[in-house]
Design an enzyme around this catalytic site. Structure first.
Site, short mmCIF file in Angstrom:
data_model
loop_
_atom_site.label_atom_id
_atom_site.label_comp_id
_atom_site.label_asym_id
_atom_site.label_seq_id
_atom_site.Cartn_x
_atom_site.Cartn_y
_atom_site.Cartn_z
N HIS A 200 -71.61 28.76 -31.62
CA HIS A 200 -71.38 28.53 -30.19
C HIS A 200 -71.01 27.07 -30.01
O HIS A 200 -71.67 26.18 -30.54
CB HIS A 200 -72.62 28.87 -29.37
CG HIS A 200 -72.41 28.62 -27.90
ND1 HIS A 200 -71.61 29.43 -27.12
CD2 HIS A 200 -72.84 27.63 -27.09
CE1 HIS A 200 -71.57 28.94 -25.87
NE2 HIS A 200 -72.32 27.86 -25.83
N GLY A 209 -72.73 30.42 -22.76
CA GLY A 209 -71.66 31.24 -22.21
C GLY A 209 -70.28 30.63 -22.35
O GLY A 209 -70.00 29.85 -23.26
N LEU A 235 -77.26 36.69 -24.89
CA LEU A 235 -76.14 35.82 -25.26
C LEU A 235 -76.58 34.39 -25.57
O LEU A 235 -77.28 33.76 -24.78
CB LEU A 235 -75.13 35.80 -24.11
CG LEU A 235 -73.85 34.98 -24.37
CD1 LEU A 235 -73.01 35.63 -25.47
CD2 LEU A 235 -73.05 34.84 -23.07
N ASP A 236 -76.15 33.90 -26.74
CA ASP A 236 -76.41 32.51 -27.14
C ASP A 236 -77.89 32.13 -27.14
O ASP A 236 -78.24 30.96 -26.99
CB ASP A 236 -75.67 31.53 -26.21
CG ASP A 236 -74.15 31.69 -26.30
OD1 ASP A 236 -73.48 31.43 -25.28
OD2 ASP A 236 -73.67 32.09 -27.37
N ALA A 237 -78.75 33.14 -27.33
CA ALA A 237 -80.19 32.86 -27.23
C ALA A 237 -80.94 33.10 -28.53
O ALA A 237 -82.15 32.89 -28.58
CB ALA A 237 -80.80 33.71 -26.11
#
Lengths: 291, 291, 291, 291
Positions: A200, A209, A235-237
């Site tokens: 990311h 995001g 998401l992205d976690a």
């Protein structure tokens, strides 16, 4: 700890179990009794007052190549079961098989293929999957099968099913999203059943995001970064494996931030993938131990 | 650009105005005509197609000490007004007067006092304000008046009024929150009317608010950071001046993160305060140009 | 400073001259009178009490494309000659032509070719010269002519003459030694007559010459680095353009140092080449100003 | 590995011996048999094919406080002698006693004293020795005895004898040269007989000796650094413990390099001293293992 670099008889054992006294002794004694030489040993306790214990031991054992089953059975019976361990052994002769998913940006993608070609990254790359044609030629130049699986809003489920089918068929051990721009559904992870590593383009948890570089530009941060993590439903976690940053000034625009960020993205992704390929990443909760 | 280090006749001019052609020419021509030597010159355009233009010129001008008013009047009439500039001149003989607000953590506080004592930080520190007694002795060792202004939930307004009274009385140009743990009210900024610089112990915009080290620990980040910014009404959201990070591993606990973070906090705060003191920070929107 | 991104009428002016009062005014006034918009402006004085003044101005001038000669003649007469300037103008429509010399290591070489392909590096690469065949295929995949010029102890002079002939024929503006392992003779630089940029795999001035990674390993340093510099007659002693380091621990071997160092080498070389290509590097004595 | 933070029964065992199979097993088995809980365990092999093995084990052992002698005797007989080990045990109740030698620069000196005061550095500081009066007041503010031992070219031997006398009398375990500007004679190290840690204000092996900042300025490096190392007979050539750098540009002067370098010096020295105090540094040849 001594060892001769003898790949067929070299392996890496990774362990996690409830922490208690005597684990290091039990494991090293077991290996010693079997005549193994420990090449590298790392351990970590998440909590000095109980918690989880993690260990990674790289070792060489004469004759291991022919005796894997009996070795693993013995380890299970003598050490792992009594100590309630989750464990696995990776054999040096069997590098992990890695699928690369990519959209149109080539920087992370090329960096991984090139590191493998140079021998820095000890993985097999049986296939590349992309939702665009752009990178077919690059993949072919590296001699890696390229599969186009287009994705539209309506057919995401079919596209994902095709991706998973291709990867299962190729015996893939893990997948890398090397700036793959589609968001994977929760079902994907379930169906794929293997780890998925993402890059990311921000310093998580900042700028989750889409469009993190524009968000960074608007916030006026003086550092931008990239984060490589295991993909989870949110998401992205997911658990972070590696991160890095680069300083930026008021002179940057969103475009120059993107340019500067690319170098960080590819370094961070490569570091995370290499760590995973070498069994140096162990997950607990939503965090990682990276030996 | 040539200059003799002659402090009484040295000054720094900072400008912002709508960007257009000819500004550099106008300003440098004006200075040249007045016989000034430019020591340093920096400029920045926020947008090549219009936008805001920022400039900082450090110069030496024989006789400036006696002729400030006429110089400034001339500049206003010849350059600033026609070009619609916001501008100010700082004189080397008048370092900014800085108040330090601190609670109980001494690391940023001592670092600033010590840098000033060593001559690295060109400010006057007329007073220290704290809501605890702990750091009185340290302030006194540096010969700086220490004022205890306790703060409780009920009397925040009075406490803030007292702080502002003390600072106005001391002719303070800006305030630094050097790990001052009370949150300033929106009214404070209005009433104080001067810039306030804060150090937040995370890499903004990640981990806003309280306990960022614990939040960082829980998220399992592999870097922690600190951010120095101008205080605005919204908590930890003001224009960022400086940031830095330090790598951390799975071995850290919230306590060791706090220890590692302290070194980053004091370096970042010192960097931001020095930049502000030297008129190298210009604000536009919620961002900064830092020359 | 305002400008429209209009490449045919965009140029960069770089200047060095004896420092004195009024240079910024003279140059910006000249540009202003000609109707030029300044896009970026940087300057540096090597010594506040005299010394050398350096300036770089990127500007846009309507009609410049058709009037280069008269513009340059005017500048020479009005500004450059009276102020005793060394100066040049680079036109945005004419990117510099860069030759790449490489031996067998592909990492810096490929990194430069990729960056150019992606549009990050604004140069033409008319040819690659190598003393081995290894990288021919890679060069051809990027569509760049590859010339094999073998070098042995006996024929170094002929080899160098051939390299120079090839580069002069291709109208090369500067050469990059992207891990080119042969040491260039003093005559080479004279005969070539253009800048040559090298990447040395250590943090100069430490570990000059051969095998810096082994030397670093033996010294037990905790950081290794790479340095990009202009080549001069003395080995690894020319003006430094860029440097960077990466932390290392006792766990490294000379091989892993080499692996870690590769990433630093390619980042540093790319940074230096980009700065040179954009006329942001000015040499004085044995040092550089890098805007 | 589990442990209760119980300082009187906590200790750190450090080992070096010829590498061979079975060492980890032998040591961990011994500790396990004695009922010890391992808190942290680190090991390193200098050479997979033989070489030296290093280990550091932090452990907790109920009743250790009363049974040190028998524990050590048992370890010697069962493990250390058969395996030909050099080893020592440090007890948590006995922090190392550290002497600080300093001349006139206060930054490293104050940084160490602050860190200890804050509880970051677990050492006793029984005395400060200086060849100037300047820092007496600072030492006294920290409650540490200050001894002035002037040094001139003629009386160096006497001065060193006095320093060693003071340090031996105070039961000092190691000395730190915190920008102590006198060069210690070879005899000093012999007579003192304990480790001496120095901070050198350059990135070794670059710029050995005097005036490294001016040398760095002249060379035009783009990074400056600091190195902390054990002092040996040869100047600035001993085993390196820690290093770090900070980027610099053409704008720096030798004075600003010195200012920027101070922050690196104090961070690097603190890191090295803390590692040494915690028995995390093991020397072999002219290099260190830093756990």
């Amino acid at each position: 700890m001594t060892a001769v670099p003898d790949v067929p008889n070299t392996a890496t054992l990774t362990i996690s179990c409830p922490d208690r006294q005597g684990i290091v002794a039990a494991v090293s004694q077991f290996l010693h009794n079997h005549g193994a030489n420990i090449i590298h040993s790392d351990q970590h306790s998440t909590d000095p007052e109980g918690g989880t214990f993690f260990m990674r031991m790289e070792f060489h054992l004469e004759g291991l190549a022919r005796a894997r089953e009996s070795f693993e059975r013995a380890f299970a019976g003598v050490v792992a079961e009594p100590l309630n361990m989750a464990w696995q052994v990776s054999y040096a002769t069997q590098p992990k098989r890695m699928a690369v998913l990519v959209s149109r940006y080539d920087h992370c993608f090329l960096d991984l293929l090139w590191r493998r070609r140079r021998g820095e990254l000890n993985v097999e790359i049986p296939l590349v999957i992309s939702n665009h044609e752009d990178l077919r030629r690059d993949a072919e130049m590296f001699g890696i099968p390229f599969h186009l699986v287009p994705v539209t809003r309506d057919d995401k489920t079919e596209a994902e099913a095709e991706q998973i089918r291709l990867m299962h068929e190729a015996g893939v051990d893990f997948a890398v999203l090397a700036r793959y721009m589609q968001i994977l559904s929760g079902d994907f992870l379930q169906a794929f059943g293997r780890p998925v590593i993402n890059i990311h383009h921000s310093f998580l948890p900042a700028f989750v995001g889409a469009n993190p570089y524009r968000a960074a530009f608007n916030r006026g941060v003086k550092l931008i970064g990239a984060t490589s993590h295991y993909v989870t439903e949110e998401l992205d976690a997911g658990p972070i494996i590696a991160q890095d940053v680069v300083p930026v000034t008021h002179r940057e625009t969103p475009d120059t931030l993107m340019r500067l960020g690319r170098d960080v993205e590819r370094q961070v992704l490569a570091r995370a993938v290499k760590a995973h390929a070498e069994d140096r990443v162990l997950v607990y909760g939503n965090k990682t131990v990276v030996f």
